[in-house]
Design a protein around this motif. Structure first.
Motif, PDB file in Angstrom:
ATOM      1  N   MET A 196       0.821  -1.204   0.000  1.00 15.93           N
ATOM      2  CA  MET A 196       0.000   0.000   0.000  1.00 15.93           C
ATOM      3  C   MET A 196       0.859   1.259   0.000  1.00 15.93           C
ATOM      4  O   MET A 196       0.480   2.270  -0.587  1.00 15.93           O
ATOM      5  CB  MET A 196      -0.951  -0.037   1.196  1.00 15.93           C
ATOM      6  N   GLY A 208       1.514   2.475  -3.398  1.00 14.62           N
ATOM      7  CA  GLY A 208       0.360   2.734  -4.240  1.00 14.62           C
ATOM      8  C   GLY A 208      -0.318   1.524  -4.838  1.00 14.62           C
ATOM      9  O   GLY A 208      -1.018   1.655  -5.845  1.00 14.62           O
ATOM     10  N   LEU A 209      -0.139   0.376  -4.238  1.00 15.71           N
ATOM     11  CA  LEU A 209      -0.827  -0.817  -4.726  1.00 15.71           C
ATOM     12  C   LEU A 209      -2.066  -1.094  -3.883  1.00 15.71           C
ATOM     13  O   LEU A 209      -2.038  -0.943  -2.668  1.00 15.71           O
ATOM     14  CB  LEU A 209       0.099  -2.034  -4.664  1.00 15.71           C
ATOM     15  N   CYS A 210      -3.131  -1.490  -4.565  1.00 13.25           N
ATOM     16  CA  CYS A 210      -4.324  -1.885  -3.826  1.00 13.25           C
ATOM     17  C   CYS A 210      -4.084  -3.293  -3.275  1.00 13.25           C
ATOM     18  O   CYS A 210      -3.165  -3.985  -3.689  1.00 13.25           O
ATOM     19  CB  CYS A 210      -5.549  -1.862  -4.725  1.00 13.25           C
ATOM     20  N   THR A 238      -9.177   0.891   0.145  1.00 10.32           N
ATOM     21  CA  THR A 238      -7.762   0.643  -0.146  1.00 10.32           C
ATOM     22  C   THR A 238      -7.556  -0.746  -0.740  1.00 10.32           C
ATOM     23  O   THR A 238      -6.448  -1.126  -1.068  1.00 10.32           O
ATOM     24  CB  THR A 238      -6.887   0.784   1.114  1.00 10.32           C
ATOM     25  N   GLY A 239      -8.626  -1.489  -0.849  1.00  6.70           N
ATOM     26  CA  GLY A 239      -8.580  -2.843  -1.374  1.00  6.70           C
ATOM     27  C   GLY A 239      -9.805  -3.606  -0.916  1.00  6.70           C
ATOM     28  O   GLY A 239     -10.807  -3.009  -0.528  1.00  6.70           O
ATOM     29  N   SER A 280      -8.677  -0.164  -9.273  1.00  7.33           N
ATOM     30  CA  SER A 280      -7.455  -0.577  -8.575  1.00  7.33           C
ATOM     31  C   SER A 280      -6.492   0.598  -8.402  1.00  7.33           C
ATOM     32  O   SER A 280      -5.829   0.715  -7.373  1.00  7.33           O
ATOM     33  CB  SER A 280      -6.774  -1.751  -9.289  1.00  7.33           C
ATOM     34  N   GLU A 281      -6.428   1.490  -9.371  1.00  4.23           N
ATOM     35  CA  GLU A 281      -5.579   2.678  -9.235  1.00  4.23           C
ATOM     36  C   GLU A 281      -6.118   3.613  -8.149  1.00  4.23           C
ATOM     37  O   GLU A 281      -5.338   4.164  -7.371  1.00  4.23           O
ATOM     38  CB  GLU A 281      -5.472   3.413 -10.567  1.00  4.23           C
ATOM     39  N   GLY A 285      -5.321   2.051  -4.869  1.00  7.22           N
ATOM     40  CA  GLY A 285      -3.886   2.170  -4.630  1.00  7.22           C
ATOM     41  C   GLY A 285      -3.483   3.561  -4.190  1.00  7.22           C
ATOM     42  O   GLY A 285      -2.691   3.734  -3.261  1.00  7.22           O
ATOM     43  N   LYS A 320      -1.961   4.555  -0.519  1.00  5.53           N
ATOM     44  CA  LYS A 320      -0.678   5.226  -0.325  1.00  5.53           C
ATOM     45  C   LYS A 320      -0.818   6.433   0.597  1.00  5.53           C
ATOM     46  O   LYS A 320      -0.037   6.607   1.533  1.00  5.53           O
ATOM     47  CB  LYS A 320      -0.098   5.661  -1.666  1.00  5.53           C
TER      48      LYS A 320
END
Length: 83
Positions: free
Chosen positions: A4, A7-9, A27-28, A53-54, A57, A61
């Motif tokens: 996270m 910047g990843l979900c 966030t996911g 997903s962006e 992400g 972050k």
């Protein structure tokens, strides 16, 4: 948190602890560990909807930087130890 923070979900099971670091639907996704169907649906949403997903992400972050920065973690430990 590591994923996270860049910047990843996240797709994580809802076992103890994960719900403290993953905000379901922001966030996911958290899924029931015993539900393959729930896992597959969540995975499909994240892999087929790039915008979603962006967005997750980016939200992840910002959230990690705000709530889990070294400064904030140190302040929380200080509160805990001084109690």
């Amino acid at each position: 948190l590591e994923a996270m923070s860049v910047g990843l979900c996240v797709l994580a099971s809802n076992v103890r602890g994960n719900d403290a670091v993953v905000i379901h639907g922001k966030t996911g996704f958290l899924y029931n560990l015993e539900s393959k169907d729930e896992f597959c649906k969540s995975l499909h949403k994240l892999t087929s909807k790039r915008v979603l997903s962006e967005k997750f992400g980016n939200t992840a972050k910002v959230w990690v930087e705000k709530d889990f920065s070294w400064k904030n973690v140190a302040l929380e430990y200080e509160k805990l130890l001084s109690a």
